[in-house]
Design an enzyme around this catalytic site. Structure first.
Site, PDB file in Angstrom:
ATOM      1  N   ARG A 147      29.074 -76.196  11.783  1.00  0.00           N
ATOM      2  CA  ARG A 147      27.839 -76.477  11.056  1.00  0.00           C
ATOM      3  C   ARG A 147      28.205 -76.878   9.628  1.00  0.00           C
ATOM      4  O   ARG A 147      29.072 -76.272   9.001  1.00  0.00           O
ATOM      5  CB  ARG A 147      26.965 -75.217  11.040  1.00  0.00           C
ATOM      6  CG  ARG A 147      25.575 -75.467  10.504  1.00  0.00           C
ATOM      7  CD  ARG A 147      24.769 -74.176  10.433  1.00  0.00           C
ATOM      8  NE  ARG A 147      24.936 -73.511   9.166  1.00  0.00           N
ATOM      9  CZ  ARG A 147      24.067 -72.621   8.652  1.00  0.00           C
ATOM     10  NH1 ARG A 147      22.978 -72.301   9.331  1.00  0.00           N
ATOM     11  NH2 ARG A 147      24.282 -72.062   7.498  1.00  0.00           N
ATOM     12  N   TYR A 159      20.248 -72.517   0.316  1.00  0.00           N
ATOM     13  CA  TYR A 159      20.574 -71.867   1.587  1.00  0.00           C
ATOM     14  C   TYR A 159      21.891 -72.405   2.172  1.00  0.00           C
ATOM     15  O   TYR A 159      22.148 -73.599   2.158  1.00  0.00           O
ATOM     16  CB  TYR A 159      19.458 -72.106   2.611  1.00  0.00           C
ATOM     17  CG  TYR A 159      19.917 -71.729   3.989  1.00  0.00           C
ATOM     18  CD1 TYR A 159      19.979 -70.395   4.353  1.00  0.00           C
ATOM     19  CD2 TYR A 159      20.382 -72.686   4.875  1.00  0.00           C
ATOM     20  CE1 TYR A 159      20.478 -70.025   5.583  1.00  0.00           C
ATOM     21  CE2 TYR A 159      20.883 -72.331   6.116  1.00  0.00           C
ATOM     22  CZ  TYR A 159      20.930 -71.005   6.462  1.00  0.00           C
ATOM     23  OH  TYR A 159      21.455 -70.637   7.671  1.00  0.00           O
ATOM     24  N   ASP A 220      21.532 -77.254   9.568  1.00  0.00           N
ATOM     25  CA  ASP A 220      20.309 -76.430   9.557  1.00  0.00           C
ATOM     26  C   ASP A 220      19.411 -76.876   8.406  1.00  0.00           C
ATOM     27  O   ASP A 220      19.775 -76.743   7.233  1.00  0.00           O
ATOM     28  CB  ASP A 220      20.717 -74.956   9.376  1.00  0.00           C
ATOM     29  CG  ASP A 220      19.576 -73.988   9.642  1.00  0.00           C
ATOM     30  OD1 ASP A 220      18.414 -74.433   9.654  1.00  0.00           O
ATOM     31  OD2 ASP A 220      19.856 -72.793   9.834  1.00  0.00           O
ATOM     32  N   HIS A 222      16.599 -75.510   7.786  1.00  0.00           N
ATOM     33  CA  HIS A 222      15.979 -74.253   7.324  1.00  0.00           C
ATOM     34  C   HIS A 222      14.516 -74.401   6.898  1.00  0.00           C
ATOM     35  O   HIS A 222      14.112 -73.962   5.812  1.00  0.00           O
ATOM     36  CB  HIS A 222      16.820 -73.595   6.219  1.00  0.00           C
ATOM     37  CG  HIS A 222      17.058 -72.134   6.479  1.00  0.00           C
ATOM     38  ND1 HIS A 222      16.387 -71.151   5.825  1.00  0.00           N
ATOM     39  CD2 HIS A 222      17.871 -71.513   7.364  1.00  0.00           C
ATOM     40  CE1 HIS A 222      16.795 -69.959   6.286  1.00  0.00           C
ATOM     41  NE2 HIS A 222      17.701 -70.162   7.223  1.00  0.00           N
ATOM     42  N   GLU A 246      18.718 -78.472  13.059  1.00  0.00           N
ATOM     43  CA  GLU A 246      18.005 -77.219  13.331  1.00  0.00           C
ATOM     44  C   GLU A 246      16.845 -77.024  12.362  1.00  0.00           C
ATOM     45  O   GLU A 246      16.958 -77.369  11.181  1.00  0.00           O
ATOM     46  CB  GLU A 246      19.013 -76.074  13.187  1.00  0.00           C
ATOM     47  CG  GLU A 246      18.408 -74.704  13.333  1.00  0.00           C
ATOM     48  CD  GLU A 246      19.413 -73.597  13.025  1.00  0.00           C
ATOM     49  OE1 GLU A 246      20.628 -73.865  12.964  1.00  0.00           O
ATOM     50  OE2 GLU A 246      18.958 -72.465  12.838  1.00  0.00           O
ATOM     51  N   GLU A 272      14.838 -69.643  15.875  1.00  0.00           N
ATOM     52  CA  GLU A 272      15.474 -68.373  15.495  1.00  0.00           C
ATOM     53  C   GLU A 272      14.456 -67.352  14.996  1.00  0.00           C
ATOM     54  O   GLU A 272      14.733 -66.160  15.029  1.00  0.00           O
ATOM     55  CB  GLU A 272      16.583 -68.592  14.447  1.00  0.00           C
ATOM     56  CG  GLU A 272      16.071 -68.993  13.086  1.00  0.00           C
ATOM     57  CD  GLU A 272      17.170 -69.259  12.075  1.00  0.00           C
ATOM     58  OE1 GLU A 272      18.233 -69.774  12.458  1.00  0.00           O
ATOM     59  OE2 GLU A 272      16.958 -68.961  10.894  1.00  0.00           O
ATOM     60  N   ARG A 293      16.809 -71.692  20.078  1.00  0.00           N
ATOM     61  CA  ARG A 293      17.596 -70.928  19.111  1.00  0.00           C
ATOM     62  C   ARG A 293      17.277 -69.433  19.115  1.00  0.00           C
ATOM     63  O   ARG A 293      17.701 -68.704  18.216  1.00  0.00           O
ATOM     64  CB  ARG A 293      17.318 -71.490  17.704  1.00  0.00           C
ATOM     65  CG  ARG A 293      18.001 -72.789  17.424  1.00  0.00           C
ATOM     66  CD  ARG A 293      19.474 -72.592  17.160  1.00  0.00           C
ATOM     67  NE  ARG A 293      19.766 -72.022  15.856  1.00  0.00           N
ATOM     68  CZ  ARG A 293      20.769 -71.198  15.595  1.00  0.00           C
ATOM     69  NH1 ARG A 293      21.573 -70.789  16.558  1.00  0.00           N
ATOM     70  NH2 ARG A 293      20.976 -70.749  14.374  1.00  0.00           N
ATOM     71  N   GLU A 349      26.193 -69.682  18.229  1.00  0.00           N
ATOM     72  CA  GLU A 349      26.526 -69.550  16.808  1.00  0.00           C
ATOM     73  C   GLU A 349      27.405 -68.313  16.633  1.00  0.00           C
ATOM     74  O   GLU A 349      27.128 -67.258  17.205  1.00  0.00           O
ATOM     75  CB  GLU A 349      25.237 -69.392  15.994  1.00  0.00           C
ATOM     76  CG  GLU A 349      25.458 -69.303  14.499  1.00  0.00           C
ATOM     77  CD  GLU A 349      24.131 -69.201  13.733  1.00  0.00           C
ATOM     78  OE1 GLU A 349      23.118 -68.806  14.343  1.00  0.00           O
ATOM     79  OE2 GLU A 349      24.124 -69.514  12.538  1.00  0.00           O
ATOM     80  N   TRP A 412      11.780 -70.965   2.597  1.00  0.00           N
ATOM     81  CA  TRP A 412      13.202 -70.705   2.365  1.00  0.00           C
ATOM     82  C   TRP A 412      14.023 -70.988   3.605  1.00  0.00           C
ATOM     83  O   TRP A 412      13.670 -70.780   4.674  1.00  0.00           O
ATOM     84  CB  TRP A 412      13.422 -69.243   1.937  1.00  0.00           C
ATOM     85  CG  TRP A 412      14.884 -69.007   1.693  1.00  0.00           C
ATOM     86  CD1 TRP A 412      15.629 -69.414   0.604  1.00  0.00           C
ATOM     87  CD2 TRP A 412      15.816 -68.372   2.587  1.00  0.00           C
ATOM     88  NE1 TRP A 412      16.938 -69.056   0.758  1.00  0.00           N
ATOM     89  CE2 TRP A 412      17.076 -68.426   1.965  1.00  0.00           C
ATOM     90  CE3 TRP A 412      15.695 -67.777   3.833  1.00  0.00           C
ATOM     91  CZ2 TRP A 412      18.241 -67.907   2.560  1.00  0.00           C
ATOM     92  CZ3 TRP A 412      16.823 -67.253   4.427  1.00  0.00           C
ATOM     93  CH2 TRP A 412      18.086 -67.311   3.796  1.00  0.00           C
TER      94      TRP A 412
HETATM   95  C1  GCO Z   1      21.162 -69.505  11.045  1.00  0.00           C
HETATM   96  C2  GCO Z   1      20.069 -68.889  10.242  1.00  0.00           C
HETATM   97  C3  GCO Z   1      20.459 -67.791   9.320  1.00  0.00           C
HETATM   98  C4  GCO Z   1      19.186 -67.157   8.762  1.00  0.00           C
HETATM   99  C5  GCO Z   1      19.345 -65.699   8.685  1.00  0.00           C
HETATM  100  C6  GCO Z   1      18.107 -65.008   8.174  1.00  0.00           C
HETATM  101  O1  GCO Z   1      20.966 -70.612  11.495  1.00  0.00           O
HETATM  102  O2  GCO Z   1      22.178 -68.849  11.230  1.00  0.00           O
HETATM  103  O3  GCO Z   1      19.236 -69.847   9.697  1.00  0.00           O
HETATM  104  O4  GCO Z   1      21.334 -68.197   8.322  1.00  0.00           O
HETATM  105  O5  GCO Z   1      18.864 -67.655   7.518  1.00  0.00           O
HETATM  106  O6  GCO Z   1      19.669 -65.231   9.953  1.00  0.00           O
HETATM  107  O7  GCO Z   1      18.183 -63.665   8.421  1.00  0.00           O
HETATM  108 MG    MG Z   2      19.070 -71.336  11.222  1.00  0.00          MG
END
Ligand code: GCO
Ligand code: MG
Length: 412
Positions: A147, A159, A220, A222, A246, A272, A293, A349, A412
């Protein structure tokens, strides 16, 4: 067999983890991960106050019935706190069933469908040079999929970048506690989507030029883009052949993915922060995503995530289970057993826990040639050293939050 004891253990070796430990009258011990990053104690209370009294005396073999009892019996359904608590129970019951049968959990789920699980790691850097160093370090560790997260000119802290801000270089501050930093209050980060959209395609071009076309690369987003911004990014990344993009848009608005899909062939991964099959139902049926995810820990356990992935398989959608360091070694083991057994495994992951975490949780999995394998110990293959865990009491920690330059709160 019956459940004799149910303990909720909180430990913070490199970061906070919440573990449910069930013990049966026959002496079998089952572990379940209930870690909800930054809101850990809410799940502790849910388990201790409301779930533990319901478990004592029950037959641990009845995994599906206990799951339905906790889900339907609460009346109030879904949500991250509830589903993390139920997930821990489900995992611990599969662990016990495996130990009672003398088999690893993946055997109970249908047996191995492959030799091992392709895993991806997190390369990151504030600058392209730092990013290249991080990619090289991951390749040296054997990763065969990576990644890519990078700093954006003009933004201080964002992030996905290891060791940034005041504690950069502090050996005690692993990426483990980041994004959830220990502290009384959360850290503020900054964001500018237009600057990010201008910068990112050039970074992927540079990475492809340096490391070649073969290695699967992931990214990602995010949850930060509007639908049309996400569509634009997906299209501009097409020349670099991403394995996936992602969380390109915030999770609540699933219709956004229709718009993104109309404009790009970059594969999409999402989920996620989803908790149940209901969050995935429409986007799977409409084939708006390519990878699921969901985490075992946040989707209510192995049982419901397996059902979700079986449903996804009907549409050739594959797994991409969440595996950052805020998923405990128990949650990771559960993901590995499930990933090994299902037919539609995609990628796992794998961020790697720190040394202290690995002392608290002894694990049977192997990591070789870029592949994970859960090992062949009965159950999930993880034991918790309670004395070691006791050395690291809970430490308050929050995920960061994000503001735009004019002060507006952003995702975020
Ligand atoms: C990922 C996630 C993490 C999250 C985290 C929040 O793709 O691994 O986005 O980085 O930000 O798990 O608790
Ligand atoms: Mg993520």
């Amino acid at each position: 067999m019956r459940i004799d004891k149910a303990e909720v253990i909180v430990t913070s070796p490199d970061r906070n983890f919440v573990t449910l430990r069930l013990t049966t009258d026959e002496g079998h011990v089952g572990l379940g991960d209930a870690t909800l990053n930054g809101r850990e104690l809410a799940v502790v209370a849910y388990l201790k106050e409301h779930v533990v009294p319901l478990l004592l005396g029950r037959d641990p073999a009845a995994i599906e019935d206990i799951w339905q009892f906790l889900y339907r019996g609460a009346y109030w359904r879904r949500g991250p706190v509830t589903m993390a608590a139920i997930a821990a129970v489900d995992m611990a019951l599969w662990d016990i069933k495996g130990k009672a049968a003398g088999m690893p959990v993946y055997q109970l789920l249908g047996g191995a469908s492959r030799k091992g699980l392709l895993a991806y790691g997190h390369a990151s850097g504030k600058t392209t040079d730092e990013l290249f160093d991080s990619v090289r370090a991951h390749l040296e560790q054997g990763y065969r999929a990576i990644r890519i997260q990078t700093g954006v000119p003009g933004l201080k802290a964002i992030y996905g970048i290891a060791s940034q801000g005041a504690d950069a270089g502090d050996a005690d501050v692993r990426y483990d506690h980041e994004p959830a930093r220990r502290g009384a209050l959360p850290v503020e980060e900054d964001w500018d989507t237009r600057a990010y959209l201008r910068h990112l395609p050039g970074v992927f071009e540079a990475v492809r030029n340096e490391f070649g076309p073969e290695i699967p690369l992931l990214h990602d987003g995010h949850h930060r883009m509007t639908p049309i911004q996400a569509a634009k990014l997906g299209r501009s990344l097409e020349p670099y052949d991403l394995f996936w993009l992602e969380d390109c848009t915030p999770a609540e608005n699933q219709e956004a993915l229709r718009l993104v899909r109309q404009h790009t062939t970059t594969p999409l991964a999402i989920g996620e922060i989803f908790n149940t099959v209901w969050d995935f139902k429409d986007i799977i049926r409409e084939q708006l995503i390519d990878y699921v995810r969901g985490a075992v820990t946040h989707m209510g356990g192995i049982s419901p995530l397996k059902k979700t992935l079986d449903y996804a398989a009907m549409y050739q959608i594959k797994s991409g289970m969440h595996g950052p360091t805020d998923i405990s070694p128990v949650g990771m083991a559960a993901a590995m057993h499930l990933g090994l057994a299902i037919h539609n495994f995609g990628i796992q992951e794998y961020m790697q826990h720190g040394a202290r975490t690995n002392e608290v949780f002894q694990q049977s999995f192997t990591w070789a040639d870029g592949m994970l394998h859960p090992g062949d110990q009965p159950g999930l293959g993880v034991t918790l050293d309670v004395d070691e865990a006791g050395k690291y009491p809970y430490a308050q920690a929050y995920l960061p939050y994000n503001r735009l330059h004019d002060g507006t709160m952003h995702d975020w």
